[in-house]
Structures are given as structure tokens and as C-alpha cells.
Motif scaffolding. Structure first.
Motif, PDB file in Angstrom:
ATOM      1  N   MET A 128      39.803  45.346  41.563  1.00 16.57           N
ATOM      2  CA  MET A 128      40.133  44.063  40.976  1.00 16.57           C
ATOM      3  C   MET A 128      41.188  44.234  39.884  1.00 16.57           C
ATOM      4  O   MET A 128      41.944  43.315  39.633  1.00 16.57           O
ATOM      5  N   LYS A 135      44.808  42.075  39.109  1.00 13.18           N
ATOM      6  CA  LYS A 135      45.186  41.489  37.826  1.00 13.18           C
ATOM      7  C   LYS A 135      46.563  41.994  37.400  1.00 13.18           C
ATOM      8  O   LYS A 135      47.393  41.225  36.905  1.00 13.18           O
ATOM      9  N   ASN A 170      37.837  35.207  33.162  1.00 13.81           N
ATOM     10  CA  ASN A 170      36.585  34.531  32.836  1.00 13.81           C
ATOM     11  C   ASN A 170      35.390  35.080  33.595  1.00 13.81           C
ATOM     12  O   ASN A 170      34.259  34.724  33.290  1.00 13.81           O
ATOM     13  N   LYS A 171      35.616  35.909  34.599  1.00 10.30           N
ATOM     14  CA  LYS A 171      34.498  36.499  35.325  1.00 10.30           C
ATOM     15  C   LYS A 171      33.907  37.627  34.485  1.00 10.30           C
ATOM     16  O   LYS A 171      34.548  38.633  34.240  1.00 10.30           O
ATOM     17  N   LYS A 172      32.687  37.411  34.040  1.00  6.84           N
ATOM     18  CA  LYS A 172      32.029  38.403  33.195  1.00  6.84           C
ATOM     19  C   LYS A 172      31.086  39.234  34.058  1.00  6.84           C
ATOM     20  O   LYS A 172      30.244  38.701  34.777  1.00  6.84           O
ATOM     21  N   GLU A 173      31.238  40.530  33.995  1.00  7.66           N
ATOM     22  CA  GLU A 173      30.337  41.415  34.715  1.00  7.66           C
ATOM     23  C   GLU A 173      29.059  41.581  33.900  1.00  7.66           C
ATOM     24  O   GLU A 173      29.103  41.952  32.739  1.00  7.66           O
ATOM     25  N   TRP A 211      41.177  32.997  35.912  1.00  8.33           N
ATOM     26  CA  TRP A 211      39.955  33.106  36.702  1.00  8.33           C
ATOM     27  C   TRP A 211      39.382  34.520  36.633  1.00  8.33           C
ATOM     28  O   TRP A 211      38.177  34.698  36.468  1.00  8.33           O
ATOM     29  N   ILE A 212      40.257  35.512  36.743  1.00  6.87           N
ATOM     30  CA  ILE A 212      39.794  36.904  36.660  1.00  6.87           C
ATOM     31  C   ILE A 212      39.275  37.210  35.259  1.00  6.87           C
ATOM     32  O   ILE A 212      38.269  37.905  35.090  1.00  6.87           O
TER      33      ILE A 212
END
Length: 115
Positions: free
Chosen positions: A1, A5, A78-81, A75-76
Motif C-alpha cells: 500500500m 501512496k 484516513n485508513k487506520k490500522e 483515503w489512504i
């Protein structure tokens, strides 16, 4: 990923620079007034109005790429692992609820405020 980015950031920078360059290359609305009075500066590679259409369409395409890249990076980002913490799998101890102290009852024969 992470490579995706990086790709989006590179595309965003390239499209931003292209939009800046294309906007600076375009002539304003009042630039054709000199050509109407015979200065002869309206001749270009794509014709009198063809270059403006080509440049404006290309600017719109690069602007769309810029906005899509911006939305993708957002979008990338805001994606929290969610990683399991140190205490994952443990159960918290339960505590019995504390009993509130009861207020003393006032004796009706005695005054509430001493005199």
C-alpha cells in the motif's frame, strides 16, 4: 500500500506542475482584441481558437488527475490500522459498585440551625 501512496503523490506533483504550466501558457480573454485590429498575433500552431481549446482540455484533464490523486491520498491517510495492544486477550477485573453514604436523618424535635 505504501508504493500506491508514493505513486499517488508523484502523480499529484506532476499534475500540479502541469496545471500551473498550462494555465500560464494560456492567453486571457482580452488577448484576442489586438488580433481583431490587425496586429496579426492570433496565428498559432492550432489556429486562432484551437490552441485555447487544446490547452483548456489538457488543463481540465490534469486538474481531474490532481483531484483524484488528492482524494486517493486522503483515503489512504484516513485508513487506520488497528493493531492489537499489549493487553489484548485479557479481561479487565470487575469492581462492585460503591454504595453511596446515607445522609443522617434530621430529628424533628431539634432545630436544624442552632440558635
Amino acid at each position: 500500500m505504501e508504493w500506491f501512496k508514493t505513486l499517488l503523490i508523484v502523480l499529484q506533483v506532476i499534475s500540479a506542475l502541469a496545471v500551473i504550466l498550462l494555465v500560464l501558457l494560456q492567453q486571457g480573454k482580452g488577448a484576442d482584441m489586438g488580433a481583431a485590429f490587425g496586429s496579426g498575433s492570433s496565428g498559432s500552431l492550432f489556429g486562432a481558437s484551437g490552441s485555447a481549446n487544446f490547452l483548456s482540455h489538457t488543463t481540465a484533464i490534469f486538474a481531474a488527475v490532481f483531484f483524484v490523486c488528492t482524494l486517493g491520498i486522503t483515503w489512504i491517510g484516513n485508513k487506520k490500522e488497528v493493531s492489537p495492544g499489549i493487553l489484548s486477550g485479557t479481561v479487565a477485573p470487575t469492581v462492585a459498585p460503591a454504595v453511596a453514604p446515607v445522609a443522617p436523618v434530621q430529628d424533628p424535635t431539634k432545630p436544624a440551625v442552632p440558635k
